[in-house]
Design an enzyme around this catalytic site. Structure first.
Site: not given
Length: 744
Positions: A419-423, A426-427, A441, A538
């Site tokens: 679904l998405g990747q970030g710092g 990964t989800v 996650k 945040d």
């Protein structure tokens, strides 16, 4: 005897010739060095010595090798890693006296070539006091960092934000421009500010420390690493010769994507794999570490073999000279003894095999148990147990999933489920055995600080029960990386819907006001109604998700903190996202509930204007959306910056009222900001009286409110910035929080 000596002499001559050829790194009759730098093929000095124009090296009168296509000095070439170290230019700007030392943008353009800056070995760095440096590509900010003043006067160790900052560079970067500016934290402009793309290990160099901090305007070049490959080639295997078409005989080819390839000598060979017959046999018998013979070792092409001494024969199945037996056992004993020996050996081997299988299963079972225990401890299981035993919130209600359950739910973490990747990780989208659709996650391999952040997110979410906060179903701690299981939110982030609106769900003014009210209510719940007050720390549009009914869900509690009721603030390292960061928190390192109010104010302005929190399109003074909004109100330009849909669908008094509320949230003085509970009540009241507000306001009244706080904004107009917001976000994890006290 004579024949044997002749064969040994021929073998010795052949090996000597092969060794000589193997030692050559350049083409025949081509220079192998320029000064102290080795120049291996496909690079070369002179016509016919390089594979194509991109690899041509000029050796100038100072015996310094220059990569001709880009006029870069070559420091080192590595065939094994496929890299070349070069001297990269530094941009410096000084204020006493004012001057640009190295030019505004000494640009290196690698486009069209098989070279690019390595994201593995390089970092973008900036030095100096009050320095905000950006890397820009095609008019868009693609990276950047901020270095602040070293008030202690002590030389910083490394590059961690004090007088020097660093950040990663994009994948396969081939060209960029540099923009050096002030952060706006201080008014004085003195000393020198520098920015460059530099090899990441260079920060530990004492020469770097001394010159970049004491004489920054004298450092014109620093080492950087370029990765390269051979373009327009092929890795197809030649079946007749068992060698690759583009590399040396006895070499193999590795394709990097679809753009280019690298050559490597096969096992048992050594040399330059890009030269014809450049890979030559290695004499394993001459290298004790590779020889495995108990007796005699005989070198062969690409390998070696073992043999038994005279009077012995080899009983091992593969004839490796491991079991050498005297010749009297061979054909001299009776057939019965030979058969008996064979039966005995067979029975012994069978028993050994059965015992080995049993021991292997026991050892494997114990190893798996120890591994799970290791991962449980490594992923913060002891910390979670401690919080459970102290009965904080409702941590004990969190479900502990097994690794097998989550592998099945995500189809073994199939790439199609991402679904998405970030710092932070990964989800993946998954489906549990009870039919629930979830988001799993999978965090990256973490250090101790990230483990505490992971357990903190479990503890925070476990004690929250609110319809506008993402629900945590449970976690898994027995895998190498920790896993969190959330409810699945289907419609992406608020950031996506504001800045990349679709025809399926055009965000109307009513929807925007409703979403703002829902988010304000959720944050007010965290501050006031939770059993222990919680600061989110945040709040931003990428951390606000929309479900299938387009209801807001506040997410990402990795940096959130519970606050004892007898405390009014947290003193922490400055952490957050540029564009949303409270200036008062940035100055004092004290995070209060009003810091969340400021971040929400920025989100409210996003909903009003449809503009991003940081934009290089606006002037430097108004690059921050908060500053742009406040100045627009002050100059009676409010309706000029509001989103066209908002102006069309919202009433004038209603928009002025919401703008006034956003302005109050953005007050530089945190004490003058409303609480989130007051914000939620004001928004709820506006929704109830939508189209018929009881209090009428105008531009002059809004401008009047800003008069007392407008001055200090000029000093903070560039104190925030976040490069990745220039690009469209594609998932909730695209935008990463920026730790102001460490590397990006």
């Amino acid at each position: 005897m004579v024949l044997k000596l002749m064969l040994q002499l021929i073998s010795l001559l052949w090996l000597t010739k092969a060794s000589a050829v193997a030692g050559s790194i350049a083409k025949h009759n081509c220079p192998e060095k320029c000064g102290n730098v080795s120049i291996p093929y496909p690079f070369g000095i002179g016509d016919g010595c390089y594979i194509n124009k991109w690899f041509e090296i000029n050796c100038n009168h100072s015996f310094r090798p220059i990569l001709k296509s880009f006029n870069l000095e070559v420091l080192q070439v590595s065939l094994l890693q496929g890299t070349v170290r070069v001297n990269s230019p530094v941009v410096s700007r000084c204020f006493d006296p004012p001057r640009v030392v190295s030019g505004k943008n000494p640009r290196v353009d690698l486009r069209g070539s098989p070279f690019f800056y390595s994201e593995t070995y390089n970092r973008f760095a900036a030095t100096g006091c009050d320095n905000l440096a950006f890397t820009i590509l095609n008019g868009k900010v693609i990276g950047g960092c901020m270095s602040i003043c070293n008030v202690s006067g002590i030389l910083a160790n490394g590059c961690n934000g004090i007088s020097c900052c660093q950040t990663q560079i994009p994948f396969r970067l081939q060209t960029f421009n540099v923009n050096i500016t002030s952060t706006g934290v201080i008014d004085e402009q003195y000393g020198c500010r520098s920015a460059c793309l530099v090899e990441k290990n260079w920060f530990s160099n004492s020469t770097w420390d001394y010159f970049m901090f004491h004489f920054p305007d004298q450092v014109r070049n620093v080492p950087a690493v370029l990765e390269w490959g051979i373009a327009n080639g092929t890795c197809k295997l030649n079946q007749t010769t068992n060698s690759t078409a583009s590399c040396s005989t006895d070499a193999r080819c590795s394709k990097n994507g679809t753009d280019y390839y690298h050559c490597y000598c096969m096992k048992g060979y050594r040399g330059n794999p890009y030269l014809p017959h450049g890979c030559q046999d290695v004499d394993e018998c001459a290298e004790p570490k590779t020889s495995r013979c108990d007796w005699d070792c005989i070198n062969t092409v690409g390998s070696y073999r073992c043999s038994c001494p005279p009077g012995y024969f080899d009983m091992s199945s593969k004839k490796k000279g491991k079991y050498c037996t005297m010749s009297e056992f061979r054909g001299t004993r009776s057939q019965v003894k030979v058969v008996g020996l064979g039966i005995g050996i067979g029975v012994g081997l069978l028993f050994l095999l059965i015992a080995s299988l049993g021991i292997y299963r026991i050892v494997k079972r114990k190893k798996n148990i120890k591994l799970k225990q290791k991962f449980f401890k490594q992923n913060g299981g002891l910390l979670l147990q401690q919080q459970m035993s102290s009965n904080e919130g409702s941590v004990e209600k969190t479900k502990i999933f097994t690794a097998k359950e989550l592998e099945k739910a995500t189809d073994n973490y199939n790439e199609n489920r991402i679904l998405g990747q970030g710092g932070h990780g990964t989800v993946y989208k998954g489906m549990l055995t009870d039919g629930r659709i979830v988001a799993v996650k999978k965090s990256k391999i973490v250090d101790e600080s990230q483990i505490e952040q992971f357990i903190n997110e479990v503890a925070i979410l476990s004690q929250i029960n609110h319809r506008n906060v993402v629900k945590l179903f449970g976690c898994c701690l027995e895998t190498e990386v920790p896993l969190l299981v959330y409810e699945f939110i289907s419609n992406g982030t608020l950031f996506d819907h504001i800045h990349d609106q679709s025809e399926e769900f055009p965000v109307s003014w009513n929807d925007r006001l409703r979403i703002a009210t829902e988010v304000a209510g959720a944050v007010a719940y965290l501050h006031s109604a939770a059993s222990i007050p919680i600061y989110h720390r945040d709040i931003k549009s990428t951390n606000i998700l929309l479900d299938d009914k387009h209801r807001a869900k506040v997410a990402d509690f990795g940096t959130s903190r519970s606050v004892p009721t007898d405390k009014t603030h947290l003193t922490t390292l400055v952490q957050g996202t540029f564009g949303y960061l409270d200036p008062e928190y940035f100055q004092s390192s004290q995070f209060t509930e009003k810091s969340d109010v400021y971040s929400f104010g920025v989100v409210l302005v996003e909903l009003l204007t449809g503009q991003k929190p940081i934009s290089s399109i606006r002037s430097q003074e108004e690059r921050s959306l908060a500053v742009h909004f406040i100045l627009s109100i002050k100059e009676s330009r409010l309706f000029d910056i509001l989103d066209a849909r908002v102006v069309t669908e919202g009433g004038k008094e209603e928009l002025i009222a919401v703008s006034n509320l956003a302005k109050r949230c953005l007050n530089l003085n945190g004490k003058k900001r409303p609480t989130m509970k007051e914000v939620a009540m004001d928004l709820e009241g506006m929704r109830m009286y939508q189209g018929n507000l009881p209090v009428q306001q105008n531009h002059q009244q809004v401008e009047c409110y800003i008069t007392e706080t407008s001055g200090p904004w000029d000093a903070c107009s560039t104190s925030t910035g976040y490069a990745s917001l220039e690009n469209s976000a594609t998932s909730p994890l695209d935008t990463k929080p920026l730790l102001l006290n460490s590397s990006c």
